[in-house]
Design an enzyme around this catalytic site. Structure first.
Site: not given
Lengths: 221, 617
Positions: B20, B182
């Site tokens: 991430d 995401e």
């Protein structure tokens, strides 16, 4: 559409097969590797060339084929198979988008049969709508000139057009069935011509509704 | 070639990381036997702040928590929130750059170039430093080298922003197997232990970006129905509201404008962030700053805070409504809502989400970690470890080409499941025409000027024929990463047509290759510089020891030639001290060491004798 005699010739294991079933399969029946996909949506989904389609079954096929073909499943395979997976999944997704929507599906079949559709944004008013469209344009002019009194009338007209859209969709459904039932090419082409006319009318009405919505929204803003 | 090399097994399967790469913080995770796990750094911290600072000697980069303090002490060497700048040009950020203390270098029209000390870096190169840190953390934790990763991007990222993220991976020495959106990654992390069926909405408000995605979950398939968002809306904007007030306040209190002092602004930024975070749990918080011998303190109530940020929170609602419309669903058809991103801890945000979707949002998983966990799940799907799940994502923006009159003709509509493709036939309009230029854009608007220019594709070396004779079929293919590829073919001859890509924003392949090479060279250079420095430190130690020894009586006890040998070795070491060859230095250290063996022995003996002398028996 006529198909020339097709053969399966696997790029990976080199095996041949003359059977039509093998030629149409996405996978080699010998080594199970992915083959170059066909860009024909009906063929890709193993569907008969009918215009009426079972939505539920189509969705199930889409999910099932996604599991088999998606690039996520080919991350560690040979580059050529990876490319076929990308190609095949693009066709799967493009095809699903077209086939699940009756209008786009019909346009696709029309195009496959040599009809011109969609591209030209025809301004030609369908004759049976002439009077309605004339009145509508008057109302829109009045609205633009600042006359809010026409708003209820416009709303009524909008409802009328929406109702027309509904009946067109029913009409389309019926014509789909007669297309699917046609037992010779002549009847099939006649049906397709009728469908093209219905789609033209449908698009015209859709555009009218959008125009009314735009004008009403900008009035309210 | 690597034909089926993995299928045969044998060697240990290569681990694929889930990363991430966030605006504020970055995380790395992998799939353990028990499920996805976040990998901590050697100090045990799960989050690596996305802050990069060039060291004072200009030789290395400091990343993460260690770089945070340098935002204040060395603002001209440090960069943060660089994700906001990915895939953008100087003109794009003219408005918001005022709030960033970064210095933009020349030649930033299509790719930004940031000044850090005496170096100039593009956003992908800065992000690569963060990725390199995450990679190193993972390697030391797993005890094996890793070279492949899945990296997450905001769902609403355009082609250039995605490409820039992929470039960052390459520069960091990572093969990016997939870019995953995401919110979709977050849904994978949730879906894993819930096995739920139905429709979920993922509301993701991070440090710098906002995404909303609507998904249908069905027998392990995660099908995105619609996505929307704003790539420049997030916690940073909330910080800036508080910052503006505090800075103005303090400036008038202290009688000088501190808004232009990088150090001061950074000190205040960290203070308002602390206050913002406290307000999620307390009805009142205090902004406290001491800077330049002065202190500033003001308290702020949650009510006041909420009135300051209400319009920011409201800006997330229009994309939510649009996504609902595009999915053909009403708010009452959403079964569950999942919250992602640190900013969703703010009570006002939760309230807004609850009101819109009429559902209590899920917060079981840590909103800071859920995206990285989901990326690890996707990594395991790609490596074949997980087989019963599949993600079907969509392209967030429509793709079109410029046609007559500056109008955009859409070829692939937003929210189309990817991979997706479209074909268009182009013809020549002039006799003997050898080029056709295709301008590709992304966006929802009708006019070219209102869409985002993606690239110009130049169909080259067309056979010169009368106008309209040549027909070239151009295929636009958006892959599973949401990145466009274009190919072309002459319809008449069936021949592949060469296409030259001129990206409007971002780096060319050649530029990225050069950066990859340079980063290796630099790494090599940095490594060599460090080895030389270490050798010099060692030389300093022995030289000062010899210097001291020469003051000892033992020095005089040595034979003349023995003293000469030592002096020679010292001089030789001094002669190579400043060379850039650490081996040469180490060699001469060894020689000096050898030359002083007698001296050391003698010293030892005299020391023993001295000790004996001084001891009363």
């Amino acid at each position: 559409m006529s198909h020339s005699k097709e053969e399966h010739h696997c790029w990976n294991c080199g095996e041949h097969s003359a059977s039509e079933r093998a030629a149409r399969s996405l996978f080699c029946q010998f080594c199970n590797t992915l083959q170059a996909p066909s860009p024909d949506y009906y063929r890709f989904f193993s569907l008969p060339k009918t215009l009426a389609i079972d939505d539920e079954a189509l969705q199930q096929t889409f999910y099932q084929m996604s599991r088999l073909l998606h690039p996520d499943r080919y991350g560690r395979r040979h580059e050529r198979e990876r490319n076929y997976s990308l190609e095949a999944t693009a066709i799967l997704n493009d095809g699903y988008r077209v086939l699940k929507d009756p209008v786009r599906r019909a346009e696709y079949v029309l195009r496959e049969n040599g009809f011109q559709v969609g591209e030209q944004r025809s301004n030609e008013v369908p004759p049976e709508l002439l009077e309605e469209v004339f009145e509508l344009n008057m109302m829109l002019d009045e609205l633009k000139a600042g006359d809010d009194d026409v708003i209820p009338q416009l709303d009524e007209a909008r409802d009328r057009f929406l109702a027309m859209l509904d009946s067109i969709d029913t009409e389309l459904d019926e014509e789909f069935r007669s297309h699917d039932a046609a037992d010779d090419d002549g009847a099939r082409m006649a049906s397709l011509t009728a469908i093209r006319g219905i789609l033209h009318r449908r698009r015209y009405i859709r555009n009218l509704i959008d125009e009314v919505d735009r004008q009403l929204t900008s009035r309210n803003a | 070639m690597d034909l089926f090399q993995i299928d045969f097994g044998g060697q240990a399967s290569k681990k694929v990381l889930g990363i991430d790469l966030g605006t504020t913080n970055s995380l790395v995770a992998f799939m353990d036997l028990t499920g996805p796990v976040v990998i901590p750094d050697p100090a045990g911290r799960n989050m690596v702040p996305s802050i990069v600072s060039l060291s004072d000697d200009g030789h290395s980069y400091i990343v993460g928590d260690e770089a945070r303090a340098r935002l204040i002490t060395r603002p001209d060497h440090s960069v943060y929130s660089v994700k906001r700048l990915m895939g953008r040009g100087a003109a794009d950020i003219a408005g918001e750059i005022k709030l960033f203390p970064f210095k933009i270098a020349e030649g930033s029209e299509s790719v930004l170039r940031l000044r850090m000390g005496d170096r100039t870096l593009t956003p992908p190169e800065v992000s690569a430093q963060v990725l390199r840190r995450l990679k190193a953390n993972a390697e030391s934790y797993l005890g094996e080298p890793v070279s492949q990763a899945v990296i997450t991007v905001p769902a609403y990222f355009n082609d250039a922003q995605r490409q820039a993220t992929k470039d960052a991976g390459r520069i960091a020495g990572l093969e990016v197997l997939r870019l995953v959106n995401e919110p979709t990654a977050a849904s994978l992390a949730y879906g894993l232990d819930k096995r739920n069926e139905g429709v979920i909405a993922v509301y993701d408000l991070g440090g710098g970006t906002f995404d909303i995605s609507i998904l249908r979950l069905h027998e392990g398939i995660f099908e995105v129905l619609a996505t929307n968002g704003d790539t420049h809306l997030g916690g940073d904007d909330i910080d800036n509201r508080l910052l503006a007030i505090a800075i103005e306040d303090a400036s008038s209190e202290w009688g000088r404008d501190i808004s232009t002092i990088g150090e001061a602004v950074q000190t205040f930024r960290q203070a308002v962030i602390a206050a913002k975070e406290a307000l999620s749990f307390a009805p009142e918080a205090s902004i406290e700053v001491s800077y330049g011998g002065k202190t500033y303190q003001r308290s702020i109530t949650r009510n006041h805070f909420e009135s300051l940020i209400k319009d920011i929170v409201d800006r997330t609602l229009a994309p939510c409504r649009q996504a609902l419309r595009d999915s053909g669903l009403g708010p009452d058809q959403i079964d569950e809502v999942v919250l992602v991103g640190g900013s969703t801890r703010i009570p006002l945000v939760r309230l807004a989400v609850r009101n819109l979707f009429k559902a209590e949002p899920h917060t079981d998983l840590n909103p800071d970690e859920v995206v990285a966990l989901g990326a690890a799940v996707q990594a395991a799907i790609l490596s074949g470890e997980v087989q019963d799940q599949l993600l079907l994502d969509v392209t967030p923006l429509s793709l079109g080409i410029e046609t007559m009159g500056g109008v955009v003709t859409k070829l692939i509509h937003r929210n189309s499941t990817i991979p997706a493709s479209a074909s268009e036939v182009f013809t020549t309009s002039v006799d003997g025409q050898k080029h056709v230029l295709i301008h590709v854009l992304q966006g929802e608007r009708e006019l070219v000027k209102d869409c985002r220019s993606l690239a110009r594709f130049d169909l080259k070396d067309i056979d010169p024929l009368p106008a309209g004779m040549t027909r070239i079929e151009v295929r636009f293919l958006i892959d599973a990463n949401g990145i466009l590829a274009v190919s072309a073919r002459d319809v008449r001859t069936g021949k592949e047509q060469s296409v030259e890509v001129k990206p409007s924003y971002g780096l060319t392949d050649e530029q990225v290759d050069a950066m990859v090479k340079e980063s290796f060279d630099k790494a090599e250079e940095d490594f060599r510089a460090r080895q030389v420095r270490e050798a010099q430190v060692e030389a300093d130690t022995i030289l000062s020891a010899v210097e001291k020894a020469k003051a000892n009586d033992a020095w005089l006890l040595l034979a003349d030639e023995e003293r000469a040998t030592v002096d020679l070795a010292v001089n030789q070491l001094l002669a190579v001290y400043h060379s850039d060859n650490h081996r040469l230095i180490l060699d001469h250290i060894a020689r000096l060491d050898e030359a002083t063996v007698r001296l050391a022995e003698t010293m030892m003996n005299t020391a023993v004798q001295d000790a004996l002398k001084g001891t009363k028996i």
